[in-house]
Design a protein around this motif. Structure first.
Motif, short mmCIF file in Angstrom:
data_model
loop_
_atom_site.label_atom_id
_atom_site.label_comp_id
_atom_site.label_asym_id
_atom_site.label_seq_id
_atom_site.Cartn_x
_atom_site.Cartn_y
_atom_site.Cartn_z
N ILE A 299 48.54 18.47 60.65
CA ILE A 299 47.61 18.40 61.79
C ILE A 299 47.38 19.79 62.37
CG2 ILE A 299 47.35 17.54 64.16
CD1 ILE A 299 48.76 14.97 63.23
N GLY A 300 48.47 20.57 62.47
CA GLY A 300 48.32 21.94 62.94
C GLY A 300 47.46 22.78 62.01
N ASN A 301 47.63 22.59 60.71
CA ASN A 301 46.80 23.33 59.74
C ASN A 301 45.33 22.96 59.89
OD1 ASN A 301 49.06 24.58 58.68
ND2 ASN A 301 49.31 23.10 57.01
N LEU A 302 45.06 21.68 60.13
CA LEU A 302 43.67 21.25 60.30
C LEU A 302 43.08 21.78 61.61
CD1 LEU A 302 43.96 17.58 58.98
CD2 LEU A 302 42.82 19.50 57.85
N GLN A 303 43.91 21.85 62.65
CA GLN A 303 43.45 22.44 63.91
C GLN A 303 43.09 23.91 63.70
OE1 GLN A 303 42.95 21.22 66.92
NE2 GLN A 303 44.09 19.30 67.08
N GLU A 304 43.91 24.61 62.93
CA GLU A 304 43.64 26.01 62.63
C GLU A 304 42.34 26.16 61.84
OE1 GLU A 304 45.71 29.49 59.91
OE2 GLU A 304 46.99 28.01 60.89
N LEU A 305 42.12 25.27 60.87
CA LEU A 305 40.88 25.32 60.10
C LEU A 305 39.68 25.04 60.99
CD1 LEU A 305 39.34 25.47 57.42
CD2 LEU A 305 39.88 23.05 57.06
N SER A 306 39.81 24.06 61.88
CA SER A 306 38.72 23.74 62.81
C SER A 306 38.35 24.96 63.65
CB SER A 306 39.13 22.58 63.72
OG SER A 306 38.13 22.30 64.67
N ALA A 307 39.36 25.68 64.13
CA ALA A 307 39.09 26.88 64.92
C ALA A 307 38.35 27.93 64.10
CB ALA A 307 40.39 27.45 65.48
N ALA A 308 38.74 28.09 62.84
CA ALA A 308 38.10 29.08 61.98
C ALA A 308 36.64 28.71 61.71
CB ALA A 308 38.87 29.21 60.67
N LEU A 309 36.35 27.41 61.60
CA LEU A 309 34.99 26.96 61.29
C LEU A 309 34.05 27.06 62.49
CD1 LEU A 309 35.77 23.87 59.02
CD2 LEU A 309 34.91 26.11 58.32
N ALA A 310 34.57 27.49 63.63
CA ALA A 310 33.68 27.74 64.77
C ALA A 310 32.64 28.79 64.41
CB ALA A 310 34.50 28.18 65.99
N ASP A 311 32.98 29.67 63.48
CA ASP A 311 32.02 30.62 62.92
C ASP A 311 31.66 30.14 61.52
OD1 ASP A 311 30.49 32.70 62.02
OD2 ASP A 311 32.14 34.16 61.89
#
Length: 290
Positions: free
Chosen positions: A112-124
């Protein structure tokens, strides 16, 4: 009520800490040993400001002096200065996972933490859109993935072939791998997509070097921006893996692959027509049970 949101807050804090570390490391020319330390810190982002140099060295599998040299390479006087900086920008330590969670639940929480990190990266979305344009413009799209990354590469290639005219899965190493890259180039390929997951096979690194020498642009989905494949990659798309079980878990790289597929469909003018044509053929053949 605050206790109900503790897990979500912890994963958001971890994602934010990882993003801050990635930004700190960007633009620095790091040695392979230093990239290993950076990778370890990103994977342990919530703990990084609180690790001693000895602890970090042990986690990364390097020497303590290597950690000191790493801090100096980032522009700090030494590791204590680096640690003070990390504490200043992230003063509140993320809450640890509750003791009541068993090892399987902890593995899920890590993902879940890894997916949260990916979500943050996809903001760009710019890197994803750039990759999609490269895929759509290439008459042939080779997709490379060996060993642990075979499943990610095969999944992407399976779905991509429904909308892209010529997708070629490269999932076997050996002397034929370079031949297949050459064949893709002769057929018009301009880009190669690679899925690279730990442990990173030497063959993958050699294949990417060969592909770039042959004129291909290399786009790589890897577990870290500091993975060994980075030096042979033109566009790196990181997605962390989970390490809490005997074998790594790869939810984030898989999801990133699907995001790339979605963006490629948007970039291909005939994607929707191709999907509708496949559905019509599948129905005529009775391919699926409804």
């Amino acid at each position: 009520m605050s206790g109900d949101n503790g897990g979500e807050g912890a994963t958001e804090a971890t994602a934010g800490a990882a993003a801050r570390l990635q930004k700190l490391f960007e633009g620095h020319r790091l040695t392979p040993t230093q990239r290993r330390i950076a990778h370890c810190m990103v994977r342990r982002a919530a703990d990084a400001p609180f690790l001693s140099s000895v602890e970090l060295a042990e986690l990364a599998g390097v020497s303590q002096p290597s950690v000191t040299r790493f801090a100096v390479a980032l522009g700090f006087d030494g590791y204590p200065a680096l640690r003070r900086h990390l504490r200043d920008v992230a003063p509140d330590r993320a809450a640890p996972a509750p003791d009541s969670l068993n090892e399987y639940q902890q593995a899920v929480q890590e993902e879940i933490g890894n997916l949260q990190e990916l979500s943050a990266a996809l903001a760009d979305p710019a890197p994803i859109e750039e990759a999609a344009r490269l895929f759509a413009a290439s008459p042939v799209l080779p997709v490379l993935g060996l060993r642990a990354a075979m499943g990610q590469a095969a999944g992407f290639a399976y779905f991509a072939s429904k909308v892209h005219p010529d997708v070629r899965l490269l999932d076997e190493g050996g002397s034929m791998l370079a031949d297949r890259i050459d064949g893709a180039v002769r057929a018009g390929a301009t880009v190669l997509l690679c899925f690279a997951l730990p442990r990173h096979p030497r063959e993958v690194i050699e294949a990417l070097a060969y592909a770039r020498a042959a004129g291909l642009t290399v786009v790589t989905v890897a577990d870290s921006a500091f993975a060994p494949v980075a030096r042979h990659t033109d566009l790196m798309l990181p997605a962390a893996v989970g390490t809490g079980l005997a074998f790594d878990t790869v939810c984030a790289p898989m999801l990133l692959g699907r995001v790339l597929l979605e963006a490629m469909c948007d970039a291909l003018p005939d994607a929707q027509a191709s999907l509708e044509a496949f559905d019509a053929r599948a129905a005529a053949r009775g391919l699926f049970e409804e």
